[in-house]
Design a protein around this motif. Structure first.
Motif, PDB file in Angstrom:
ATOM      1  N   THR A 103      -4.605   5.124  -0.784  1.00  0.00           N
ATOM      2  CA  THR A 103      -3.790   4.769   0.375  1.00  0.00           C
ATOM      3  C   THR A 103      -3.723   5.933   1.362  1.00  0.00           C
ATOM      4  OG1 THR A 103      -2.418   3.243  -0.910  1.00  0.00           O
ATOM      5  CG2 THR A 103      -1.472   4.100   1.134  1.00  0.00           C
ATOM      6  N   SER A 117      -4.185   7.423  -5.658  1.00  0.00           N
ATOM      7  CA  SER A 117      -4.289   6.226  -4.820  1.00  0.00           C
ATOM      8  C   SER A 117      -5.094   6.548  -3.563  1.00  0.00           C
ATOM      9  CB  SER A 117      -2.883   5.754  -4.432  1.00  0.00           C
ATOM     10  OG  SER A 117      -2.940   4.800  -3.404  1.00  0.00           O
ATOM     11  N   ASN A 141       0.827  -1.207   0.000  1.00  0.00           N
ATOM     12  CA  ASN A 141       0.000   0.000   0.000  1.00  0.00           C
ATOM     13  C   ASN A 141       0.859   1.254   0.000  1.00  0.00           C
ATOM     14  OD1 ASN A 141      -2.275  -1.609   0.066  1.00  0.00           O
ATOM     15  ND2 ASN A 141      -2.600  -1.378   2.271  1.00  0.00           N
ATOM     16  N   PHE A 176      -4.779   3.378  -7.914  1.00  0.00           N
ATOM     17  CA  PHE A 176      -4.497   2.227  -7.052  1.00  0.00           C
ATOM     18  C   PHE A 176      -5.516   2.155  -5.921  1.00  0.00           C
ATOM     19  CE2 PHE A 176      -2.448   0.516  -3.209  1.00  0.00           C
ATOM     20  CZ  PHE A 176      -2.105  -0.743  -3.662  1.00  0.00           C
ATOM     21  N   LYS A 177      -5.894   0.921  -5.571  1.00  0.00           N
ATOM     22  CA  LYS A 177      -6.810   0.690  -4.456  1.00  0.00           C
ATOM     23  C   LYS A 177      -6.070  -0.127  -3.391  1.00  0.00           C
ATOM     24  CE  LYS A 177     -10.098   2.860  -6.447  1.00  0.00           C
ATOM     25  NZ  LYS A 177     -10.388   4.240  -5.987  1.00  0.00           N
ATOM     26  N   THR A 202       0.517   5.827  -6.939  1.00  0.00           N
ATOM     27  CA  THR A 202       0.053   5.156  -8.155  1.00  0.00           C
ATOM     28  C   THR A 202      -1.378   5.573  -8.459  1.00  0.00           C
ATOM     29  OG1 THR A 202       1.479   3.245  -7.711  1.00  0.00           O
ATOM     30  CG2 THR A 202      -0.338   2.933  -9.264  1.00  0.00           C
ATOM     31  N   ASN A 259       2.592   2.004  -3.295  1.00  0.00           N
ATOM     32  CA  ASN A 259       1.709   2.492  -4.340  1.00  0.00           C
ATOM     33  C   ASN A 259       0.932   3.741  -3.917  1.00  0.00           C
ATOM     34  OD1 ASN A 259       1.583   0.503  -6.777  1.00  0.00           O
ATOM     35  ND2 ASN A 259       1.684  -0.797  -4.947  1.00  0.00           N
ATOM     36  N   ASN A 285      -2.450  -1.653 -12.654  1.00  0.00           N
ATOM     37  CA  ASN A 285      -3.680  -0.926 -12.318  1.00  0.00           C
ATOM     38  C   ASN A 285      -4.907  -1.512 -12.994  1.00  0.00           C
ATOM     39  OD1 ASN A 285      -2.075   0.982 -10.894  1.00  0.00           O
ATOM     40  ND2 ASN A 285      -1.679   2.061 -12.813  1.00  0.00           N
TER      41      ASN A 285
END
Length: 519
Positions: A482, A480, A22, A31-32, A28, A25, A448
């Protein structure tokens, strides 16, 4: 004996792996973040009756991705698109379908929208009229060819014609005399090749609530302009023009032959205009015909039957400038006592009933090669006659010139608009989106992207801002989701769990050592 501690170490290690991924990224796009979910382990007795079993540790039950909305951040690329809400972009890679939340796209060599990995964005293309053709999504390969011109066929003049206006002092109407009319409006219109022409309308008050409308094409009243344009369709003039072109192309050139061909064309053009000026609706006076004759004579003042230094277009222009015939009105507008147009009264006018729209034929002179004359259905929607000043409230028409593609824009519904040099926009396609009954069941592919699975269910395909699909924002990306602060705290917790499980193993080892040392 060490089962609980070992399983705890494995679980804490897996949790750290997820947290590390996490964090890695956090920048990113699309991103999830994932979350490690755990379950405890128990051993059942042979007879299936639970007892006082303390359990044999922990296991990782699922690595669950969190499909919460990421923050949306603006960018400078118009093909960067962020999803605000549910759904995924539908993409194709070597025939395989995948789904993504990363909306960083660009054009490849074929003008197809692709991402950094070459996956093609799919959607619905439009036809040449800019109408989106819904159906099965296809890769969005955009047509960036020039926008073809559209001929003007309708026009609307919206204005207020002041009821306080007086009947003009000068009669009859003359487009070159401002004292013979009350109001003049100008509108650009376009022929079938996209060439712009000036359509002028003139308004002459003749009585209370009564206004005559006249028209002009390229600053020449339409009847006079039609006389000039008669040369465009005259067979003798066409033949003479072709002979002039042959003389010009001859090798070596013969100046005398060129001059004679120019005179032959002038004669044919004069005859065409003279005949048209004497034929209804034109009704030239003798003085007007004499003016045309004088212009023709001036082209060859010595009577040598040769003209030097002038080509057919210049000759036609000089003759056309000399001809003016009496104007003919395009129609009459009647108003009610409350200031609105009165179509019922117009339909009862004698000897010629008036109906809207007025079919105004605009001659094209000089000839552009376009279809002619231009017939423009002219309306006066929302035109009024109030006591306030005469004022043009806006004129519109439906034609435009050719235009070259300049830039993109993408709206919230995923429609890709091409913007052209002529100021027009045309829908080039629409982005398709997909959603699933269970997004948690999607299979991560990396880059992704996700693929459908039996757990996710089949995709529901649609367009942005419809059903469960979110809206789109161009010049933006979805960051992202995150949460770095939360992940760093989770990392500390996972580290402490790992240390605690290691301490469990150490303690059990110490107990075992004590048993071994008993005598």
């Amino acid at each position: 004996m060490f089962q609980q501690g070992l399983s705890g170490l494995n679980a804490a290690s897996k949790s750290l792996d997820v947290i590390g991924n996490n964090i890695a990224n956090a920048s990113t796009v699309g991103f999830k973040a994932s979350q490690a979910q755990f379950a405890d382990l128990y051993a059942n007795s042979l007879n299936g009756v639970s007892g006082n079993n303390p359990g044999i540790g922990v296991t990782v039950s699922k690595l669950a991705q969190q499909f919460s909305q990421g923050n949306i951040e603006t960018s400078a690329n118009p093909l960067d698109v962020a999803i605000n809400g549910g759904g995924f972009f539908r993409e194709v890679v070597n025939g395989a379908v995948q789904y993504s939340r990363n909306g960083q796209f660009h054009e490849d060599a074929t003008h197809t929208l692709v991402n950094a990995q070459g996956a093609q964005l799919t959607g619905y293309l439009s036809n040449t009229a800019g109408v989106i053709q819904l159906g099965s999504p296809v890769p969005l390969t955009l047509d960036k060819s020039d926008l073809t011109p559209v001929q003007t066929t309708t026009a609307n003049f919206q204005m207020n014609l002041s009821s306080a206006e007086k009947v003009p002092a000068t009669v009859p109407f003359d487009a070159n005399d401002p004292t013979s009319y009350n109001k003049q409006t100008v509108l650009n219109v376009y022929d079938s090749l996209g060439t712009a022409h000036i359509m002028t309308t003139y308004y002459v008050k003749t009585d209370a609530n009564t206004w005559d409308v006249y028209a002009a094409a390229d600053n020449k009243e339409i009847v006079s302009a039609s006389v000039a344009a008669a040369v465009n369709s005259n067979d003798a003039a066409k033949t003479a023009r072709a002979a002039y072109n042959d003389a010009v192309r001859a090798t070596p050139p013969d100046p005398a032959a060129i001059a004679a061909a120019a005179f032959a064309y002038a004669s044919a053009a004069f005859d065409a205009m003279n005949t048209a000026a004497s034929t209804p609706p034109a009704a030239a006076t003798q003085a007007q015909l004499d003016a045309l004759q004088a212009a023709f004579t001036a082209l060859d003042p010595t009577g040598s039957q040769s003209i030097t230094g002038l080509n057919p277009d210049q000759i036609s222009g000089k003759l056309a400038a000399a001809i003016t015939v009496p104007a003919v009105k395009a129609g009459t507008l009647l108003f009610t006592t409350s200031g609105a147009l009165d179509p019922q009264a117009m339909a009862l006018m004698q000897p010629t009933p008036q109906t809207l729209p007025f079919q105004i034929q605009l001659p094209i002179f000089p000839d552009t090669g376009a279809q002619q004359p231009m017939t423009v259905a002219t309306t006066f929607d929302k035109t009024t006659q109030y006591g306030s000043v005469t004022n043009d409230l806006g004129s519109t028409q439906n034609g435009y010139s050719a235009g070259s593609w300049q830039r993109y824009s993408i709206d919230a519904n995923g429609i890709i608009l091409g913007q052209y040099s002529n100021g027009k926009s045309r829908a080039m396609g629409q982005i398709a989106m997909a959603n699933f009954a269970s997004v948690d069941g999607l299979t991560p592919l990396g880059n992704n992207a996700w693929a459908e699975s039996s757990a996710s269910g089949p995709p529901t395909i649609g367009v942005p801002n419809a059903g469960s699909m979110g809206g789109l924002r161009s010049n933006a990306v979805e960051n992202s989701n995150t949460d770095l602060t939360a992940e760093l705290v989770n990392m500390i917790t996972a580290q402490r769990v790992y240390q605690a499980n290691a301490q469990t193993i150490k303690t059990e080892d110490s107990i075992l050592q004590t048993l071994v040392n008993l005598r």
